[in-house]
Write a protein that holds these residues in place. Structure first.
Motif, PDB file in Angstrom:
ATOM      1  N   PHE A 114     -15.088  -0.891   4.699  1.00 35.82           N
ATOM      2  CA  PHE A 114     -15.114   0.506   4.280  1.00 35.82           C
ATOM      3  C   PHE A 114     -13.620   0.910   3.950  1.00 35.82           C
ATOM      4  O   PHE A 114     -13.407   1.765   3.157  1.00 35.82           O
ATOM      5  N   ASP A 115     -12.597   0.477   4.852  1.00 34.37           N
ATOM      6  CA  ASP A 115     -11.142   0.885   4.651  1.00 34.37           C
ATOM      7  C   ASP A 115     -10.532  -0.209   3.688  1.00 34.37           C
ATOM      8  O   ASP A 115     -10.399  -1.367   3.845  1.00 34.37           O
ATOM      9  N   VAL A 116      -9.688   0.395   2.439  1.00 30.21           N
ATOM     10  CA  VAL A 116      -9.089  -0.452   1.769  1.00 30.21           C
ATOM     11  C   VAL A 116      -7.911   0.130   1.436  1.00 30.21           C
ATOM     12  O   VAL A 116      -7.553   1.245   1.156  1.00 30.21           O
ATOM     13  N   ALA A 117      -6.661  -0.571   1.274  1.00 30.76           N
ATOM     14  CA  ALA A 117      -5.353  -0.070   1.077  1.00 30.76           C
ATOM     15  C   ALA A 117      -5.003  -0.281  -0.279  1.00 30.76           C
ATOM     16  O   ALA A 117      -5.518  -1.130  -1.021  1.00 30.76           O
ATOM     17  N   PRO A 118      -3.961   0.610  -0.757  1.00 33.13           N
ATOM     18  CA  PRO A 118      -3.619   0.639  -2.309  1.00 33.13           C
ATOM     19  C   PRO A 118      -3.247  -0.835  -2.649  1.00 33.13           C
ATOM     20  O   PRO A 118      -2.714  -1.664  -1.591  1.00 33.13           O
ATOM     21  N   GLY A 119      -3.530  -1.252  -3.816  1.00 31.81           N
ATOM     22  CA  GLY A 119      -3.279  -2.612  -4.469  1.00 31.81           C
ATOM     23  C   GLY A 119      -4.236  -3.776  -3.719  1.00 31.81           C
ATOM     24  O   GLY A 119      -4.250  -4.895  -4.182  1.00 31.81           O
ATOM     25  N   GLN A 120      -5.242  -3.452  -2.846  1.00 29.74           N
ATOM     26  CA  GLN A 120      -6.168  -4.442  -2.275  1.00 29.74           C
ATOM     27  C   GLN A 120      -7.234  -4.296  -3.189  1.00 29.74           C
ATOM     28  O   GLN A 120      -7.706  -3.516  -3.877  1.00 29.74           O
ATOM     29  N   THR A 121      -8.130  -5.458  -3.106  1.00 30.30           N
ATOM     30  CA  THR A 121      -9.462  -5.807  -3.692  1.00 30.30           C
ATOM     31  C   THR A 121     -10.528  -5.853  -2.709  1.00 30.30           C
ATOM     32  O   THR A 121     -10.441  -6.539  -1.679  1.00 30.30           O
ATOM     33  N   ILE A 122     -11.358  -5.128  -2.746  1.00 31.79           N
ATOM     34  CA  ILE A 122     -12.610  -5.236  -2.056  1.00 31.79           C
ATOM     35  C   ILE A 122     -13.961  -5.770  -2.845  1.00 31.79           C
ATOM     36  O   ILE A 122     -13.896  -5.687  -4.340  1.00 31.79           O
ATOM     37  N   GLU A 123     -14.971  -6.446  -2.346  1.00 33.57           N
ATOM     38  CA  GLU A 123     -16.242  -7.005  -3.114  1.00 33.57           C
ATOM     39  C   GLU A 123     -17.242  -5.936  -2.855  1.00 33.57           C
ATOM     40  O   GLU A 123     -17.577  -5.586  -1.928  1.00 33.57           O
ATOM     41  N   THR A 159      -1.712  -7.306   3.922  1.00 32.59           N
ATOM     42  CA  THR A 159      -1.822  -8.730   4.158  1.00 32.59           C
ATOM     43  C   THR A 159      -0.634  -9.410   4.688  1.00 32.59           C
ATOM     44  O   THR A 159      -0.325 -10.643   4.713  1.00 32.59           O
ATOM     45  N   THR A 160       0.440  -8.571   4.930  1.00 26.26           N
ATOM     46  CA  THR A 160       1.934  -9.083   5.619  1.00 26.26           C
ATOM     47  C   THR A 160       2.240  -8.245   6.787  1.00 26.26           C
ATOM     48  O   THR A 160       1.807  -7.041   6.809  1.00 26.26           O
ATOM     49  N   PRO A 161       2.914  -8.963   7.649  1.00 25.04           N
ATOM     50  CA  PRO A 161       3.607  -8.360   8.752  1.00 25.04           C
ATOM     51  C   PRO A 161       4.202  -6.871   8.254  1.00 25.04           C
ATOM     52  O   PRO A 161       4.966  -6.886   7.400  1.00 25.04           O
ATOM     53  N   GLN A 162       4.279  -5.793   9.145  1.00 20.56           N
ATOM     54  CA  GLN A 162       4.875  -4.788   8.878  1.00 20.56           C
ATOM     55  C   GLN A 162       5.586  -4.098   9.959  1.00 20.56           C
ATOM     56  O   GLN A 162       5.316  -4.195  11.230  1.00 20.56           O
ATOM     57  N   SER A 163       6.897  -3.182   9.463  1.00 16.79           N
ATOM     58  CA  SER A 163       7.626  -2.622  10.626  1.00 16.79           C
ATOM     59  C   SER A 163       7.746  -1.134  10.105  1.00 16.79           C
ATOM     60  O   SER A 163       7.665  -1.055   8.836  1.00 16.79           O
ATOM     61  N   GLY A 164       7.939  -0.437  11.012  1.00 13.11           N
ATOM     62  CA  GLY A 164       8.251   0.853  10.418  1.00 13.11           C
ATOM     63  C   GLY A 164       8.240   2.019  11.773  1.00 13.11           C
ATOM     64  O   GLY A 164       8.552   1.738  12.844  1.00 13.11           O
ATOM     65  N   LEU A 191       3.975  -5.847  13.112  1.00 15.26           N
ATOM     66  CA  LEU A 191       2.560  -5.797  13.346  1.00 15.26           C
ATOM     67  C   LEU A 191       2.209  -6.575  12.328  1.00 15.26           C
ATOM     68  O   LEU A 191       2.150  -6.245  11.198  1.00 15.26           O
ATOM     69  N   ALA A 192       1.316  -7.578  12.809  1.00 14.20           N
ATOM     70  CA  ALA A 192       0.646  -8.563  12.033  1.00 14.20           C
ATOM     71  C   ALA A 192      -0.522  -8.153  11.008  1.00 14.20           C
ATOM     72  O   ALA A 192      -1.102  -6.918  11.428  1.00 14.20           O
ATOM     73  N   ALA A 193      -0.640  -8.625   9.916  1.00 11.08           N
ATOM     74  CA  ALA A 193      -1.552  -8.266   9.192  1.00 11.08           C
ATOM     75  C   ALA A 193      -2.882  -8.242   9.597  1.00 11.08           C
ATOM     76  O   ALA A 193      -3.360  -9.228  10.489  1.00 11.08           O
ATOM     77  N   GLY A 194      -3.828  -7.191   9.543  1.00  7.81           N
ATOM     78  CA  GLY A 194      -5.126  -7.172  10.627  1.00  7.81           C
ATOM     79  C   GLY A 194      -5.031  -6.585  11.870  1.00  7.81           C
ATOM     80  O   GLY A 194      -5.878  -6.711  12.539  1.00  7.81           O
TER      81      GLY A 194
END
Length: 895
Positions: free
Chosen positions: A320-329, A469-474, A496-499
């Motif tokens: 249901f949730d999708v981020a900009p730049g991502q692809t869903i099926e 899809t990549t670790p993030q800091s912020g 913060l790891a992906a997922g």
């Protein structure tokens, strides 16, 4: 009742069922619509819709009522528990009969009390068995449309309603799932069934009244598909359906609805019934605003050029949730009707502007009759797309001369790292349920809120999820309204790891303790805040709110304290509390209804003094009717010992009537416990509690002083955080219905929301060590085998009493039914052990009854005593002794 059963015995006028429904049991009714509810009267606001559909299109509807409403009030008598449930069933059959609804299915679950907790409702009703009953009804009666209520824990929404709606949502899928309750398929002879549409009552948004109410609706969430049916349409009787719906509401006399206000006569003031589409297996047209829009493609054929009725087209996404730049099926599912092969099908998928759609696999050259084919698409959200919004993906199916159809599915665009206000426990459970069931869009029904004591502090956690899809800091920045401060404006998170999920926690303080509390504060009680979360890909903003609950310090009572109905000087050294805020019902002036009071403690008890100003004394209850305090003038004292209860099963609630209709004993007050850890008469459930009431003469109000022993509370008090509330019910009528509800900590539905109670400290009090008391729940419900109304229907429509497994017709044999001196004589036998329930039935009322235990193949002669009337039939129910099922029969009496 007579109307409903007479209609039930007559062939209906519903449209012929499509070929796919040919496998229903031979003796079962074929429904078009099934409304799933928790109590009698839950369907009341939909009767104008169901009646229109019945009259114009022959739509046959049924209602599932999980309980018979034994936990409700009784404005006309002293019955409660199962006897009240039987009365309320009769009220419901009469009410829904006005809309031509002929089939009512009671599941015999107990109606324990008003709660805001769906988990508590599920716990008491039992999940699997209750769901199995609803699935059995769907597989037996095969309705194309399932309707229900709001499944979310929005403020004031009854927890029974929430759970009934969640059962309906689960049953929508389970009825078509061969892995769900397979014994119904392999042992009971039922078949899978796929309802076409699932809707909830109501719509979140705005609209005008009048004939254009359906077209004027503007949803708060633009992706919601909301349909309206105007109540102003005239019926064949000459009345509008709005008037008929009011007539039906007035049938619920036990609930104090007999004096429901008349329907508007000006068409411009008549409203729509709104329904939000939650799920659909068939194509639909969201621009169709006709009264039959919901029925098209399921009960009614599609509009000209549409696909054959029974053709399925629906979308699923891999998340249901999708981020900009991502692809869903995205998968389009196409199922042909049972009697038609779809030729040259083509599915096109449309996405919002800027999104990329790629076809992975097509649907194929044809879709054979009754088969399923799929088309799969890859959809990419562009970089830089707006976040925090829902968007629609729309599929269109075209064929070679066999029509076209469209459907859609919502997805939510979220930031790589989304920060949201922590969920209240039951909100979190709902979100998990919605996500796992494929109903993520329902999350928008709930505004995230937390409460804080006036002038106090609390931890506020922001939950983080990395959708990327990549670790993030912020960073996370909390934007607080005026009057609130935090230990830091911004806090950081790292790696913060992906997922993965994480959190940051702030300490937030209500720095201005003069801000209005409860529903008088902010906007309807909400002080809005923002959460800004940054990551390497940008930032996003989410919203939430803080609600201020009132606080107080409870002092030790003065040395001269006495429970005498008078607050003498020094008895209550603490501050005076205002109990006059309105939270439900009609607005009042201080002279009409207002209240104030004080609290204190001694080592063994909590002392409460309440002074109520009131201009009219509502109806006095008799002592035997000392219950359901919300019906007339009364107060309710609530204590949550630890200040952390999630529902009222772990709190203390005392309802106190200031006066009773008992002149022989001086019209004393009475009190009882209601909807809490242990319900019942005060003397039994709160031993040692003292109550003194003084009612003014001439009447201008009353004062109540109560002493509540600490040892009758469900748990030891936390002197640093005790939940507390006083609610005042004001009635100006004699029909046992209150018009206004006031109190100290006031929000819609607050009596069932412990997190919204006020907070109190008890300096100097040291609680004794003790274990909490386990809650005591009502456990007796009215049963279908005790309801001749239910048995008369069950004997006709193929669903066993209480929707349990239906026994074969030969399980019970009733012979020799004849009139004799003193009643009706019958001979009954069974092919297994169990109990037979026999009623002399005149078509509307039982004129006599008997029950008899049966042993295998041993006939028993029974005399059913008859008290008046001229019963023409015997209703016979049989319940197997091992709980393996039941059945009902009607047998004509020989004269």
């Amino acid at each position: 009742m007579a109307l409903a059963l007479t209609l039930a015995a007559t062939p209906g006028t519903a449209l012929a069922a499509p070929a796919a429904q040919a496998e229903r049991p031979r003796d079962a009714v074929d429904l078009d619509v099934l409304f799933v509810s928790a109590h009698p009267d839950d369907e009341a606001s939909s009767l104008a819709t169901l009646g229109q559909w019945k009259e114009k299109h022959g739509v046959k509807a049924g209602v599932v009522t999980i309980t018979r409403g034994e936990g409700g009030g009784n404005a006309i008598g002293l019955e409660e528990g199962p006897p009240l449930g039987i009365i309320r069933e009769r009220e419901e059959r009469t009410a829904i009969g006005r809309a031509g609804v002929e089939h009512l299915y009671n599941l015999d679950r107990v109606d324990f009390w008003y709660t805001a907790s769906a988990p508590l409702s599920e716990q008491i009703w039992g999940h699997d068995e209750t769901l199995a009953q609803i699935v059995r009804i769907i597989r037996t009666t095969r309705p194309e449309i399932i309707m229900t209520m709001n499944p979310s824990p929005t403020p004031g929404n009854h927890g029974n309603h929430q759970q009934a709606a969640r059962f309906a949502a689960e049953a929508f899928h389970a009825a078509a799932d061969p892995k769900a309750f397979p014994e119904q398929l392999h042992q009971e002879g039922l078949s899978l069934f796929r309802p076409a549409k699932f809707l909830r009552t109501g719509g979140t948004g705005t609209s005008s009244t009048g004939p254009g109410c359906a077209t004027s609706f503007r949803p708060t969430v633009p992706t919601d598909q909301v349909f309206g049916i105007w109540e102003g349409t005239p019926s064949a009787s000459g009345k509008t359906w709005a008037e008929i719906e009011v007539d039906a509401r007035r049938d619920y006399v036990t609930q104090g609805w007999a004096n429901t206000a008349a329907a508007p006569t000006n068409p411009a003031n008549m409203r729509c019934d709104f329904y939000t589409l939650v799920d659909s297996r068939v194509p639909y047209d969201p621009t169709d605003t006709s009264p039959e829009a919901i029925l098209r493609g399921s009960v009614l054929p599609s509009v000209k050029g549409g696909l054959r009725r029974g053709t399925e087209l629906y979308l699923t996404t891999d998340r249901f949730d999708v981020a900009p730049g991502q692809t869903i099926e995205v998968t389009a599912h196409v199922r042909s009707a049972a009697d038609q092969t779809i030729e040259v099908p083509r599915v096109a998928l449309r996405a919002p502007d800027g999104w990329t759609v790629r076809t992975v696999t097509g649907v194929g050259a044809s879709v054979p009759a009754g088969k399923v084919r799929k088309a799969v698409f890859s959809v990419t959200v562009p970089e830089g797309a707006d976040t925090g919004v829902q968007k629609l993906l729309t599929a269109t199916l075209t064929t070679k001369g066999q029509g076209t159809g469209t459907t859609d599915e919502a997805v939510r665009v979220v930031a790589d790292v989304r920060g949201t206000l922590e969920a209240l426990p039951e909100v979190g459970l709902f979100r998990t349920w919605a996500a796992e069931g494929g109903y993520g869009q329902l999350d928008t029904l709930i505004k995230p809120v937390l409460t804080v004591g006036s002038g106090g502090s609390r931890e506020v956690t922001v939950d983080l999820r990395n959708h990327g899809t990549t670790p993030q800091s912020g960073t996370v920045t909390l934007g607080l309204p005026e009057g609130f401060t935090a230990d830091a404006a911004t806090k950081s998170y790292t790696d913060l790891a992906a997922g993965a999920t994480g959190a940051v926690t702030f300490t937030v303080t209500n720095s201005d303790d003069t801000l209005p509390t409860a529903n008088e504060g902010g906007v309807n009680g909400d002080y809005d805040l923002t959460i800004t979360t940054t990551s390497s890909t940008g930032s996003t903003v989410e919203t939430g709110a803080l609600e201020i609950v009132p606080t107080t310090e409870i002092p030790h009572a003065g040395h001269n304290h006495a429970v005498d109905g008078v607050a003498s000087e020094g008895e209550y050294p603490g501050e005076e509390l205002d109990f006059s805020r309105i939270w439900e019902g009609q607005a009042v002036t201080p002279a009409d209804a207002s209240a104030k009071g004080r609290i204190a403690w001694t080592q063994d008890a909590l002392k409460v003094f309440v002074e109520v100003t009131d201009d009219v004394l509502g109806r006095k209850v008799v002592p035997q009717d000392c219950k359901r305090q919300r019906r007339t003038d009364s107060i309710e004292i609530i204590v949550d010992p630890k200040g952390n209860s999630s529902d009222t099963s772990t709190v203390f609630k005392a309802g106190i009537f200031p006066i009773t209709d008992d002149p022989a004993n001086g019209n004393p007050p009475c009190w009882q416990r209601d909807a809490d850890n242990r319900q019942g008469p005060g003397e039994q459930t709160a031993p040692g509690m003292q109550v003194v009431s003084k009612v003014s003469e001439p009447y201008t109000g009353y004062t109540i002083e109560a002493s509540i022993p600490f040892d009758v509370l469900p748990d030891a008090v936390d002197p640093q955080r005790m939940g507390f509330n006083v609610l005042v019910y004001d009635s100006d009528t004699q029909d046992l219905s209150s018009q206004s509800r006031l109190g100290w900590s006031t929000f819609t539905g607050v009596r069932a929301d412990p997190y919204r109670y006020g907070l109190a400290t008890l300096p100097g009090y040291t609680p004794p060590q003790r274990e909490p008391s386990a809650p005591v729940f009502p456990d007796t419900a009215a049963r279908s085998v005790h309801s001749p109304q239910t048995l008369a229907q069950s004997a006709l429509d193929g669903v066993a009493p209480a929707a349990v497994r239906k026994l074969p017709a030969g399980a019970l044999t009733v012979t020799g039914v004849r009139t004799v001196s003193g009643g009706i004589e019958v001979t009954v036998s069974a092919d297994r052990r169990g109990t037979a329930y026999l009623y002399a039935w005149d078509g509307d009322t039982s004129r006599g009854s008997r029950s008899v235990d049966l042993r295998t193949d041993r006939p028993v002669n029974v005399l059913i005593p008859v008290d008046g009337g001229n019963p023409a039939r015997v209703l016979a129910a049989f319940e197997a002794g091992n709980g393996s099922g039941a059945l009902a029969q009607q047998v004509i009496v020989r004269r």
